[in-house]
Design an enzyme around this catalytic site. Structure first.
Site, PDB file in Angstrom:
ATOM      1  CE1 TYR A   1       0.689  12.586  11.252  1.00 25.03           C
ATOM      2  CE2 TYR A   1      -0.263  10.421  10.896  1.00 25.03           C
ATOM      3  CZ  TYR A   1      -0.316  11.786  10.730  1.00 25.03           C
ATOM      4  OH  TYR A   1      -1.357  12.373  10.045  1.00 25.03           O
TER       5      TYR A   1
ATOM      6  NE  ARG B   1      -4.255   1.921  10.324  1.00 26.96           N
ATOM      7  CZ  ARG B   1      -5.283   2.526   9.725  1.00 26.96           C
ATOM      8  NH1 ARG B   1      -5.355   3.839   9.679  1.00 26.96           N
ATOM      9  NH2 ARG B   1      -6.262   1.834   9.207  1.00 26.96           N
TER      10      ARG B   1
ATOM     11  NE  ARG C   1     -11.832   6.840   2.089  1.00 25.36           N
ATOM     12  CZ  ARG C   1     -11.354   6.605   0.870  1.00 25.36           C
ATOM     13  NH1 ARG C   1     -11.270   7.589  -0.003  1.00 25.36           N
ATOM     14  NH2 ARG C   1     -10.948   5.393   0.534  1.00 25.36           N
TER      15      ARG C   1
END
Ligand code: FMN
Length: 349
Positions: free
Chosen positions: A158, A206, A301
């Site tokens: 990003y 991050r 997950r």
């Protein structure tokens, strides 16, 4: 984790229930999905945002619930999609452009994510001022909404990540070239956000610690240098992810596969880290922490499959120290009883 369920950036009942369930399920800290600092900065039309009063109100309702009903802390993850914006929902063709109604995307250079994606407009200094100010606006909103922790998403290709990696940053001005130059704009944004965020609340960043393309991209030793620059600016923790910065990546997956990067950053730079990536058993979590390979461990997950992962893991270990929601205590008692009985029947005790 991106839910792709928002309309015009506003979190709704889906998000309230989704995040609140994870907080009720025993997680110490719940991270929101990448929440975007502007409409242009969304990955997809379903991404959450924090750039209007309506967004702030909706997040506050959610944060208030988590604080009132659980012991969990809640962190906002702020990001800007950059060249990976204007793309389809995760379960459609992920990272592919929208079929209609695309919006303009921006990046450090005119390097598209793939031949199918839009070529980003190269950001000018005016664009940088605007994006920095959008981050600051979102940080102020996050504080008013009551978040406990702020994470800047500088990973996964990003906008900020695309400045950091040389694969997408081809600039010849002071924002491209050396690592120090490529970090200049991400560090500027961090500094501005830090001023808008209370001193007593942490900020994590991050990063993608490996581009998985060899020496042309970010390598784990570069991640140490990136983390050192962030640490010198006062960043509290590095959330150590990897990859998703180029379609050329050849990642090497495996159990706890990104933990070695966390280990290296934590122990070479001397900054707190979060480990993430294919960590799915309580023993993984405990061994990472006990070996000093990270300060916190994130599970993605596993929490999609089981919002009560932490409470269930504690029950498997016969650990009594967790806090269950009071209305669920009878369920807890039965679960522990049934586990004890199953052990007796199997002859383990
Ligand atoms: C559906 C989905 C959505 C995700 N959304 C985000 C996100 O919004 N922000 C982020 O930093 N990572 C995101 N990720 C990456 C996860 O946070 C995590 O790093 C990754 O799934 C590996 O951890 P795990 O093995 O525990 O799932 C997403 C992953 C998935 C599968």
């Amino acid at each position: 984790m991106a839910q792709y369920r928002a309309l015009d950036g506003t979190p709704n009942d889906w998000h309230l229930i989704h995040y609140a369930e994870r907080a009720k399920g025993g997680a110490g800290l719940v991270f929101t999905e990448m929440t975007c600092v502007s409409a242009q900065g969304r990955i997809s039309p379903g991404c959450t945002g924090l750039y209007s009063d309506e967004h702030e109100r909706a997040w506050k309702r959610l944060v208030d619930f988590v604080h009132a009903e659980t012991e969990a802390k809640i962190a906002i993850q702020l990001g800007h999609s950059g060249l990976k914006g204007s793309t389809q929902l995760g379960w459609e063709t992920s990272d592919a452009p929208l079929l209609t109604d695309n919006w303009e995307v921006i990046g450090p250079s005119q390097v598209p994510w793939s031949p199918d994606n839009q070529t980003p407009r190269e950001m000018t200094r005016v664009d940088m001022d605007r994006v920095r100010d959008e981050y600051v606006r979102s940080a102020a909103m996050a504080e008013r909404a009551g978040f406990d922790w702020l994470e800047l998403h500088y990973a996964h290709g990003y906008l900020m990540s695309s400045f950091i990696t040389p694969l997408t940053n081809k600039r010849s001005d002071e924002y491209g070239g050396s690592l120090e130059n490529r970090m200049r704009f991400p560090l500027e944004v961090y500094r501005a956000v830090r001023k808008a965020w209370p001193d007593d609340k942490p900020i994590s960043v991050r990063i993608s610690a490996h581009d998985w393309v060899g020496a042309d991209g970010v390598m784990p030793q570069d991640a140490v240098a990136i983390s050192r620059l962030l640490a010198e600016e006062g960043v509290d923790l590095i959330d150590v992810s990897a990859g998703q910065t180029t379609v050329e990546a050849q990642p090497v997956y495996g159990r706890m596969f990104q933990t070695p990067f966390s280990d290296r950053i934590r122990n070479e730079v001397g900054i707190g880290t979060l480990a993430v990536g294919n960590i799915y058993e309580p023993d993984h979590v405990n061994s990472i922490l006990m070996a000093g390979r990270a300060d916190l461990v994130c599970l993605g997950r596993p929490h999609l499959a089981d919002p009560y992962w932490t409470l269930h893991a504690a029950a498997d270990l016969k650990y009594q120290g967790t806090t269950w929601p009071k209305p669920y205590l009878r369920g807890r008692d039965q679960l522990y009883r049934l586990k004890a009985r199953a052990e007796t029947m199997s002859g383990k005790v």
